[in-house]
Scaffold this motif. Structure first.
Motif, PDB file in Angstrom:
ATOM      1  N   ARG A  46      47.280   7.486  51.655  1.00 45.83           N
ATOM      2  CA  ARG A  46      47.025   8.396  52.766  1.00 45.83           C
ATOM      3  C   ARG A  46      47.766   9.716  52.511  1.00 45.83           C
ATOM      4  O   ARG A  46      48.902   9.723  52.043  1.00 45.83           O
ATOM      5  CB  ARG A  46      47.483   7.789  54.092  1.00 45.83           C
TER       6      ARG A  46
ATOM      7  N   GLY B   6      44.858  24.568  59.469  1.00 44.14           N
ATOM      8  CA  GLY B   6      43.963  23.469  59.773  1.00 44.14           C
ATOM      9  C   GLY B   6      44.517  22.182  59.168  1.00 44.14           C
ATOM     10  O   GLY B   6      45.215  22.208  58.144  1.00 44.14           O
ATOM     11  N   LEU B   7      44.220  21.058  59.782  1.00 48.86           N
ATOM     12  CA  LEU B   7      44.801  19.792  59.344  1.00 48.86           C
ATOM     13  C   LEU B   7      43.719  18.736  59.197  1.00 48.86           C
ATOM     14  O   LEU B   7      42.835  18.602  60.056  1.00 48.86           O
ATOM     15  CB  LEU B   7      45.854  19.310  60.351  1.00 48.86           C
ATOM     16  N   SER B   8      43.792  17.980  58.096  1.00 43.78           N
ATOM     17  CA  SER B   8      42.906  16.836  57.874  1.00 43.78           C
ATOM     18  C   SER B   8      43.736  15.696  57.321  1.00 43.78           C
ATOM     19  O   SER B   8      44.711  15.910  56.583  1.00 43.78           O
ATOM     20  CB  SER B   8      41.779  17.178  56.894  1.00 43.78           C
ATOM     21  N   PHE B   9      43.346  14.466  57.680  1.00 41.69           N
ATOM     22  CA  PHE B   9      43.978  13.273  57.132  1.00 41.69           C
ATOM     23  C   PHE B   9      43.030  12.656  56.114  1.00 41.69           C
ATOM     24  O   PHE B   9      41.869  12.367  56.438  1.00 41.69           O
ATOM     25  CB  PHE B   9      44.305  12.259  58.238  1.00 41.69           C
ATOM     26  N   LEU B  10      43.497  12.481  54.895  1.00 35.49           N
ATOM     27  CA  LEU B  10      42.702  11.923  53.813  1.00 35.49           C
ATOM     28  C   LEU B  10      43.184  10.510  53.517  1.00 35.49           C
ATOM     29  O   LEU B  10      44.385  10.254  53.476  1.00 35.49           O
ATOM     30  CB  LEU B  10      42.823  12.785  52.555  1.00 35.49           C
TER      31      LEU B  10
ATOM     32  N   ASN C 188      49.449  19.440  50.471  1.00 35.41           N
ATOM     33  CA  ASN C 188      49.161  18.010  50.525  1.00 35.41           C
ATOM     34  C   ASN C 188      50.474  17.243  50.612  1.00 35.41           C
ATOM     35  O   ASN C 188      51.349  17.415  49.748  1.00 35.41           O
ATOM     36  CB  ASN C 188      48.399  17.557  49.282  1.00 35.41           C
TER      37      ASN C 188
ATOM     38  N   LYS D 226      47.216  25.765  50.530  1.00 34.42           N
ATOM     39  CA  LYS D 226      46.840  24.373  50.811  1.00 34.42           C
ATOM     40  C   LYS D 226      48.027  23.477  50.478  1.00 34.42           C
ATOM     41  O   LYS D 226      48.618  23.596  49.398  1.00 34.42           O
ATOM     42  CB  LYS D 226      45.607  23.962  50.009  1.00 34.42           C
TER      43      LYS D 226
ATOM     44  N   ALA E  67      48.205  13.941  54.250  1.00 38.18           N
ATOM     45  CA  ALA E  67      47.892  14.992  55.222  1.00 38.18           C
ATOM     46  C   ALA E  67      47.664  16.280  54.448  1.00 38.18           C
ATOM     47  O   ALA E  67      48.450  16.626  53.559  1.00 38.18           O
ATOM     48  CB  ALA E  67      49.025  15.154  56.217  1.00 38.18           C
ATOM     49  N   GLN E  68      46.587  16.976  54.790  1.00 40.52           N
ATOM     50  CA  GLN E  68      46.249  18.205  54.089  1.00 40.52           C
ATOM     51  C   GLN E  68      46.172  19.358  55.086  1.00 40.52           C
ATOM     52  O   GLN E  68      45.332  19.365  55.987  1.00 40.52           O
ATOM     53  CB  GLN E  68      44.921  18.072  53.341  1.00 40.52           C
ATOM     54  N   TRP E  69      47.070  20.341  54.924  1.00 44.95           N
ATOM     55  CA  TRP E  69      47.052  21.560  55.719  1.00 44.95           C
ATOM     56  C   TRP E  69      46.412  22.677  54.892  1.00 44.95           C
ATOM     57  O   TRP E  69      46.649  22.764  53.679  1.00 44.95           O
ATOM     58  CB  TRP E  69      48.467  21.991  56.106  1.00 44.95           C
TER      59      TRP E  69
END
Length: 502
Positions: A92, A82-86, A59, A57, A94-96
Motif C-alpha cells: 500500500r 491531490g491524494l490517492s491510495f494505491l 509516494n 509527486k 499514499a500518492q500526493w
C-alpha cells in the motif's frame, strides 16, 4: 409422536448460536465483558521536502494489517495536493501530487493501530532470488568463504541466515567479513549473499514503537523465506531471529519508503503515542468489511444501532417471563405486558417507573370503574380508557415539571395502549374474580417486570446481546425447551401438600 425433530432443532440452534458467538470473539476479538480495554497506537508520519517550483509527486509506503496489529483509522493532511491510495502486489502507498509547488513542503499521514496479538499474518509471496549475483575481485572469494562457513554451521534456510548475519557482528567478524563491509551496508550485503546461496530474501523497513517518541526513523530488517514459503525476520545487526512485539512493518516490498519527484532534501520522520481504548469502540472502528460470519449491528447507522440495542433485549425479558410462568407459575396480567413495562423502566429508572405505573393504573381503575356504569360497548370503552391514560400521563408530567421533578417527565415512555388494556383487564377481573385476584395478577406482573428489568438492564447482558447476535439463537433454543415442559409449577406444589402429609 416422535420428539426427535424437536430436539434436533433445539440442538441445531444451540450449536449454531454458540459457534457464531465464539467465532466473533476469536476471529474479530469482540470482548466478552463490557469495559475491557485494548491497547491502541497512534503513529504520525511527517514528510518534509523542498519543492523546486514545478509539478511534484510524493509516494509514501503505508502499513497494512499484519501479525500483532490491525488498522483502525487513517487520516492525511496535505494542503494543495491531490491524494490517492494505491494498493497492489507490492504493498500500500499514499500518492500526493500537485501541478506546482515551491519551497518547503510538509505532508502528514496518521494511522490508529489496534494491538491484536491474535491477528493473522497475511500470506506473502517470496521474491525470486537474484541469480545474477556478481562480485569484483577480491570480494568474490571473500563472499564464497563467508557463505561456506555459515553453511557448515546451519541446517536450513533460517539457521543459515542467522549464521550469516552473525558472521558480520561482534567478535565473529573475520577478515573476509570486514572486507565485504567496506563496500556494502550490512542489510544489502546480507541479501546479496543469501541470494547467491539460493535463499529468497529481501530488505523490509519497520518502525520500533515506543510511547511518546518523536522524529523516529524506519529501521531495516531482513525477511528470509524457506522452501515452503514460510518466512522469518532477521535482525541484520545482531543476527537474532524473530519479530519484536513492538515492530510495525511499514514497507515490506523492498522498495524505498519515500519517493519524491520534483523536490529535494526529502525525509520522513515518525511520532507515536500509545493509549488504551474501550475494546468495543476499537473493534467497532476496524476497517475490515462485514462478512456473513461477521454479521453485526455495527454496520448500521448509529441511530438504528441505538434502536436495536433496546430491541435485542426483548428476548431476555421473554425468557424471564417464560421461566416465571412455566416453571414457577406466577400469574401476570397479559402474557408479555411485563416485558414492555420493563422496557419503560429502562428509560425511566426503576423507582420512578414503579411510582408512575402504580399512579397511572390506580387512577385509571377508578375512572374505568365509573365508565362501567355507562354500559358502553367494548371498543368505545377501551378507547375512552386510552384517552384517559393519555390525559393522566399528561397531567402527571406537567405537575412533576412544575414541582421541579424532572424524573416525572420520563413517565411518557410507558406504552399507553398496553397500560389501557391492563386497566381494562384488571377492571374486568375485579368484577368477575374480586380484588384478591387483581392483586395476585397485578403483583405478579410487577414482580415479573422488575425481574425482567434487572436482567435486561445488566451491563454484561446488554453488551452480550448487542455484540453477539448468536445469543438470540441460544435464547430461542432455551425457550423452545421450556415450552416443552409439562411438569408441575413450583407454586402448584402447595396444592399437593395435604397428600404428602396423609
Amino acid at each position: 409422536m416422535s420428539r426427535v425433530p424437536f430436539y434436533l432443532l433445539v440442538g441445531v440452534l444451540l450449536v449454531a448460536g454458540i459457534a457464531v458467538t465464539i467465532y466473533r470473539h476469536v476471529a474479530f476479538e469482540v470482548p466478552w465483558v463490557p469495559g475491557e480495554q485494548r491497547q491502541v497506537w497512534e503513529v504520525e508520519a511527517q514528510v518534509n521536502f523542498i519543492a523546486e517550483g514545478e509539478s511534484a509527486k510524493v509516494n509514501l509506503a503505508l502499513p497494512s494489517n499484519q501479525e500483532g496489529f490491525r488498522i483502525l483509522t487513517e487520516n492525511t493532511g496535505s494542503s494543495g495536493f491531490g491524494l490517492s491510495f494505491l494498493d497492489d502486489d507490492k504493498g500500500r502507498r499514499a500518492q500526493w501530487a500537485t501541478r506546482e509547488a515551491k519551497g518547503s513542503q510538509q505532508l502528514y499521514y496518521s494511522v490508529q493501530l489496534l494491538v491484536a496479538p491474535n491477528a493473522a499474518q497475511p500470506r506473502v509471496e517470496p521474491p525470486p532470488p537474484d541469480q545474477d549475483v556478481s562480485w569484483a575481485r577480491p570480494y568474490d572469494t571473500a563472499a564464497k568463504e563467508v557463505i561456506d562457513q555459515a553453511y557448515r554451521r546451519s541446517s536450513d534456510a533460517f539457521t543459515f541466515s542467522r549464521e550469516l548475519a552473525r558472521a558480520f557482528s561482534g567478535d565473529r567478524q573475520d577478515e573476509n567479513a570486514r572486507l565485504l563491509l567496506t563496500q556494502f551496508d550490512r542489510p544489502t550485503l546480507l541479501v546479496k549473499l543469501l541470494n547467491q546461496a539460493g535463499v529468497s530474501a529481501r530488505k523490509i523497513h519497520g518502525l520500533l514503537l515506543e510511547d511518546g517518541r518523536r522524529r523516529q526513523s524506519l529501521t531495516t530488517w531482513i525477511q528470509v523465506f524457506d522452501a515452503d514459503n514460510d518466512w522469518v525476520i532477521i535482525n541484520p545487526t545482531s543476527g537474532e531471529q524473530g519479530r519484536p512485539d513492538n515492530l510495525l512493518l511499514w514497507e515490506a516490498g523492498d522498495q524505498a519508503a519515500l519517493e519524491v519527484q520534483g523536490g529535494r532534501d526529502s525525509k520522513v520522520t515518525f511520532s507515536m503515542l500509545q493509549h488504551n481504548e474501550p475494546a468495543s469502540v476499537a473493534v467497532r472502528n476496524q476497517l475490515a468489511n462485514d462478512t456473513l460470519l461477521n454479521f453485526s449491528i455495527h454496520s448500521l447507522p448509529l441511530e438504528e444501532q441505538s434502536l436495536f440495542k433496546t430491541i435485542l433485549l426483548i428476548p431476555i425479558g421473554a425468557l424471564v417471563v417464560v421461566l416465571l410462568r412455566v416453571l414457577i407459575g406466577i400469574k401476570t396480567s397479559g402474557t408479555f405486558m411485563p416485558v414492555l413495562i420493563a422496557l419503560a423502566f429502562i428509560q425511566t429508572t426503576l423507582f420512578t417507573g414503579l411510582a408512575g405505573f402504580l399512579l397511572v393504573v390506580a387512577v385509571g381503575l377508578v375512572i374505568r370503574n365509573y365508565l362501567s356504569y355507562l354500559n358502553l360497548l367494548l371498543v368505545a370503552r377501551v378507547s375512552a380508557v386510552i384517552i384517559t391514560v393519555i390525559a393522566i400521563i399528561s397531567i402527571f408530567s406537567v405537575v412533576a415539571y412544575r414541582m421541579g421533578l424532572n424524573a416525572g417527565l420520563t413517565i411518557t415512555f410507558f406504552p399507553m395502549i398496553i397500560l389501557s388494556w391492563t386497566i381494562e383487564r384488571m377492571s374486568i377481573l375485579w368484577e368477575e374474580e374480586g380484588p384478591k385476584e387483581v392483586l395476585i395478577q397485578g403483583g405478579g406482573s410487577l414482580l415479573t417486570a422488575v425481574l425482567a428489568y434487572l436482567a435486561m438492564n445488566n451491563p454484561w447482558i446488554r453488551h452480550i446481546t448487542f455484540n453477539f447476535l448468536g445469543v438470540q439463537l441460544i435464547l430461542m433454543a432455551f425457550i423452545l425447551l421450556l415450552g416443552n415442559y409439562t411438569g408441575y409449577r413450583l407454586l402448584e406444589l402447595r396444592r399437593f401438600k395435604p397428600i404428602t402429609e396423609d
